[in-house]
Design an enzyme around this catalytic site. Sequence first.
Site, mmCIF file in Angstrom:
data_model
loop_
_atom_site.group_PDB
_atom_site.id
_atom_site.type_symbol
_atom_site.label_atom_id
_atom_site.label_comp_id
_atom_site.label_asym_id
_atom_site.label_seq_id
_atom_site.Cartn_x
_atom_site.Cartn_y
_atom_site.Cartn_z
ATOM 1 N N SER A 193 -27.874 28.756 25.818
ATOM 2 C CA SER A 193 -28.789 28.631 26.951
ATOM 3 C C SER A 193 -30.027 29.509 26.793
ATOM 4 O O SER A 193 -31.137 29.084 27.094
ATOM 5 C CB SER A 193 -28.071 28.996 28.250
ATOM 6 O OG SER A 193 -27.081 28.044 28.571
ATOM 7 N N ARG A 240 -35.862 27.968 32.450
ATOM 8 C CA ARG A 240 -34.934 26.944 31.967
ATOM 9 C C ARG A 240 -35.638 25.617 31.677
ATOM 10 O O ARG A 240 -35.421 24.995 30.642
ATOM 11 C CB ARG A 240 -33.843 26.725 33.012
ATOM 12 C CG ARG A 240 -32.825 25.663 32.620
ATOM 13 C CD ARG A 240 -31.845 25.457 33.758
ATOM 14 N NE ARG A 240 -30.690 24.640 33.367
ATOM 15 C CZ ARG A 240 -29.709 24.314 34.175
ATOM 16 N NH1 ARG A 240 -29.708 24.746 35.427
ATOM 17 N NH2 ARG A 240 -28.705 23.562 33.741
ATOM 18 N N GLY A 254 -24.757 61.406 30.950
ATOM 19 C CA GLY A 254 -24.682 62.053 32.252
ATOM 20 C C GLY A 254 -24.320 61.043 33.311
ATOM 21 O O GLY A 254 -23.643 61.354 34.287
ATOM 22 N N GLU A 311 -22.235 42.514 30.034
ATOM 23 C CA GLU A 311 -23.662 42.852 30.007
ATOM 24 C C GLU A 311 -23.924 44.344 29.845
ATOM 25 O O GLU A 311 -24.952 44.742 29.267
ATOM 26 C CB GLU A 311 -24.339 42.335 31.279
ATOM 27 C CG GLU A 311 -24.484 40.828 31.344
ATOM 28 C CD GLU A 311 -23.217 40.114 31.814
ATOM 29 O OE1 GLU A 311 -23.170 38.870 31.711
ATOM 30 O OE2 GLU A 311 -22.297 40.816 32.303
ATOM 31 N N PHE A 358 -27.860 38.185 35.456
ATOM 32 C CA PHE A 358 -26.738 39.000 35.000
ATOM 33 C C PHE A 358 -27.178 40.352 34.454
ATOM 34 O O PHE A 358 -26.350 41.260 34.309
ATOM 35 C CB PHE A 358 -25.933 38.241 33.944
ATOM 36 C CG PHE A 358 -25.443 36.895 34.413
ATOM 37 C CD1 PHE A 358 -25.243 36.637 35.762
ATOM 38 C CD2 PHE A 358 -25.195 35.875 33.500
ATOM 39 C CE1 PHE A 358 -24.807 35.396 36.205
ATOM 40 C CE2 PHE A 358 -24.760 34.631 33.933
ATOM 41 C CZ PHE A 358 -24.563 34.392 35.289
ATOM 42 N N ASP A 387 -11.935 62.442 30.909
ATOM 43 C CA ASP A 387 -10.933 61.518 31.428
ATOM 44 C C ASP A 387 -11.400 60.820 32.696
ATOM 45 O O ASP A 387 -11.059 59.660 32.945
ATOM 46 C CB ASP A 387 -9.584 62.214 31.648
ATOM 47 C CG ASP A 387 -9.690 63.515 32.433
ATOM 48 O OD1 ASP A 387 -10.807 64.005 32.664
ATOM 49 O OD2 ASP A 387 -8.622 64.070 32.796
#
Length: 617
Positions: A337, A465, A115, A358, A383, A147
């Site tokens: 990473s 990190r 949807g 993503e 991201f 389409d």
Amino acid sequence: MDTAELTELGQQLRVDSVRAAAAAGSGHPTSSMSAADLMAVLLAHHLRYDFDRPAHPANDRFVLSKGHASPLLYAAYKAAGAIGDDELLTFRTLGSRLEGHPTPRRLPWVETATGSLGQGLPVGVGIALAGKRLDRTGYRVWVLCGDSELAEGSVWEAAEHAAYEHLDDLTAIVDVNRLGQRGPTRHGHDLGAYARRFQAFGWHTVEIDGHDVDAIDRAYGEAVSTRGQPTVILARTLKGRGVAGVQDREGLHGKPLPDPEEAIEELGGPRDLRVEVHEPPAARALHSVPTGQPDLPRWEKDSGEQVATRDAYGQALAALGSARPDVVALDGEVSDSTRAEYFAKEHPDRFFECYIAEQQLVAAAVGLATRGWVPYASTFAAFLTRAHDFVRMASVSGAGINLVGSHAGVAIGQDGPSQMGLEDLAMFRAVQGSTVLYPCDPNQTAHLVTTMAGLEGIRYLRTSRGGGPALYGPDEEFPVGGSKVLRSGDRDRLTIVAAGVTVPEALSAADALAGAGIAVRVVDLYSVKPVDRVTLRRAAEETGCLMTVEDHHPQGGLGDAVLDAFLDGRPVPRLARLAVRTTPGSASPAEQLHAAGIDAESIAASVRLLVETAVVP
């Protein structure tokens, strides 16, 4: 069925679409009518499906990407004998299984909620990946698209990925009816324009008249026989086909027909054809049975070793993959990473590289989950915001997926704000039924990675990190909905609530404050959602003030999660929050934390102000 019978079946699907929308007083009958012949031929001649056994391992998989054409889907279910006419006419009513847009929460034959346009094909790619690389029972994946939705970038992420993976078990059927919601589509009836685009991505293309049932039949056969490429069937159709007053007319999208009884008569009246859908071939699913508890990596408490939680994630996931053959991993070309590369090296057959796409990353995870696999999909936390609508729709579907965002917050250092996830906790907390976890040490991370596999809904793990100390022993337990009290005493004057990278900072601040005679409590709120209400309420009662410290924007993150613990009508305690309130630049991790006011020095200074012991020069 012969040509005449297929044509009659198409008319029946149109009539029932009109009837369902008329009964509801809303819906999209004209969008259903354009694709009726495409559905009729698929249902009668090519789909292999046992409606009594929707979990049959060899069932073909059908995804209605243009989910607003749900009247057509429900009309097909009626023709197949899965639902009755009485239920068909409950369309869009309270308590009905037949929602305006289909969801698997209500109907066992629906693969994924659709949807939000542009999502069906990406999820179909995930299902096809499962079929080709994991299940291997020979099922095909059919996706019916509109389409208009081909304007979505996610469709082309899916198109490239499907061709790259040579998903010849995947067929996209595009209902090119020329009209969108407000008027003509970008390319109208120019099938060649769409064909050139799909061909450029490496698809086999077939252009047909979407109302010629024999041509449709041949196209489906061609798709089944094509090897090494996915196939797209571009079908020229007319919106509202068969009713002169609405056929190929603008301004009728999303509305029941003006005179449904007259339209039904023009279409030849109601019919009650029944389709014997082809049975799937005999197949046995190779059930993935967990072999036991994973042999998780272990780090000794207070050893002085600095370990990043992203490293712990990668190692724990690889160990989980050894214990659970149903676990799969996906990554967005940053596995070196995120540390998903550890899983990829040990279990390459269950690792899926989705590259910098993503939306396709999350959609593929959803598709794999529909087939019973337990996906862990990872990329930078920042991201994942690109894929938020896919996460939202995964929740609507009731999909069980694990998402992992690394490189969160200003603590990543010099890379700057474009790489810093500072909104992710808010984004995932807002998802219905989600679980949000933010570990601060490697042992905690490893245990939470394992726990996530057994949860339901959307599960999000935030990793960091930089390295940090092991604050907990390897045998410590970390239940979802819990927290850890790391400093506590009878004379505590305030509670610092931290998570992830701010936990060591809070502990350092607490030690410095203790040297100045100020006792504070420190809570590691690793479970951001659900939150540990009991511990937080006790801390508020015993210390009088809570101060949250988070490497995240103040909106929707740790501070708001803590506030939720006090929304039951009781008095709200004194609350303060330290968070990232500006747009960072490039600097070292330590400089970033200090500039944001969330390092140990800043925490200690804020506590002194809050307990009214600040020294005035």
